[in-house]
Each structure stands twice: as C-alpha cells, then as structure tokens.
Motif scaffolding. Sequence first.
Motif, PDB file in Angstrom:
ATOM      1  N   THR A  37       0.895  -1.280   0.007  1.00  0.00           N
ATOM      2  CA  THR A  37      -0.042  -0.057  -0.087  1.00  0.00           C
ATOM      3  C   THR A  37       0.967   1.050  -0.046  1.00  0.00           C
ATOM      4  O   THR A  37       0.743   2.243  -0.833  1.00  0.00           O
ATOM      5  CB  THR A  37      -0.916   0.006   1.173  1.00  0.00           C
ATOM      6  N   SER A  41       1.451   4.411  -3.282  1.00  0.00           N
ATOM      7  CA  SER A  41       0.575   5.610  -2.854  1.00  0.00           C
ATOM      8  C   SER A  41       1.313   6.788  -3.177  1.00  0.00           C
ATOM      9  O   SER A  41       2.709   6.923  -3.516  1.00  0.00           O
ATOM     10  CB  SER A  41       0.609   5.685  -1.280  1.00  0.00           C
ATOM     11  N   GLU A  69      -5.957   8.197   2.116  1.00  0.00           N
ATOM     12  CA  GLU A  69      -5.568   8.175   0.665  1.00  0.00           C
ATOM     13  C   GLU A  69      -6.480   6.584   0.314  1.00  0.00           C
ATOM     14  O   GLU A  69      -6.964   6.717  -0.958  1.00  0.00           O
ATOM     15  CB  GLU A  69      -4.097   7.893   0.298  1.00  0.00           C
TER      16      GLU A  69
END
Length: 78
Positions: A37, A41, A69
Amino acid sequence: MKASPESRQIILDMKISRIIKKYAERYNVSLEEAMDTYYSSITAQLVEERIADMHCRSDGYLADELWLEVQKNKEKKK
C-alpha cells in the motif's frame, strides 16, 4: 557538519519502515499489505521526494494520511 546523501537516505529509509509498521498496527493489516500500500501511494511519492516537507511529519500522521488516501481511492472505484 552536513549529512551525506547516503546518511540522509538511511534516515529516510528508517522513517519509511516506521510509517509502514505504524500503518499495519493501526489499521490491522499485514506488514506485506502495508508495504504494498505504501509503495504504490501518492503519500510515498511525497515523502520520498520531500515535497511539502511530508518527510518531516510524524510517522503516525503519515500512516493516517496513507489510510485516508486508501479510503479516498476506494470511494473513487465505486
């Protein structure tokens, strides 16, 4: 004395590992998922490129920004 580029990178790498760990702990995901993740990002880009002094923010703040996010991206996909 000015820090060398290598030492600055080591410090940044350590910060990134703390952000990933904090994200995994706070949001109950595996370290592997947290790492995936983080590295995919926009938050990671901002931290690593030192944009808007994101690299100066606390690890907890950045873990929360990453969570926001992710949630925003989930909403966009609906």
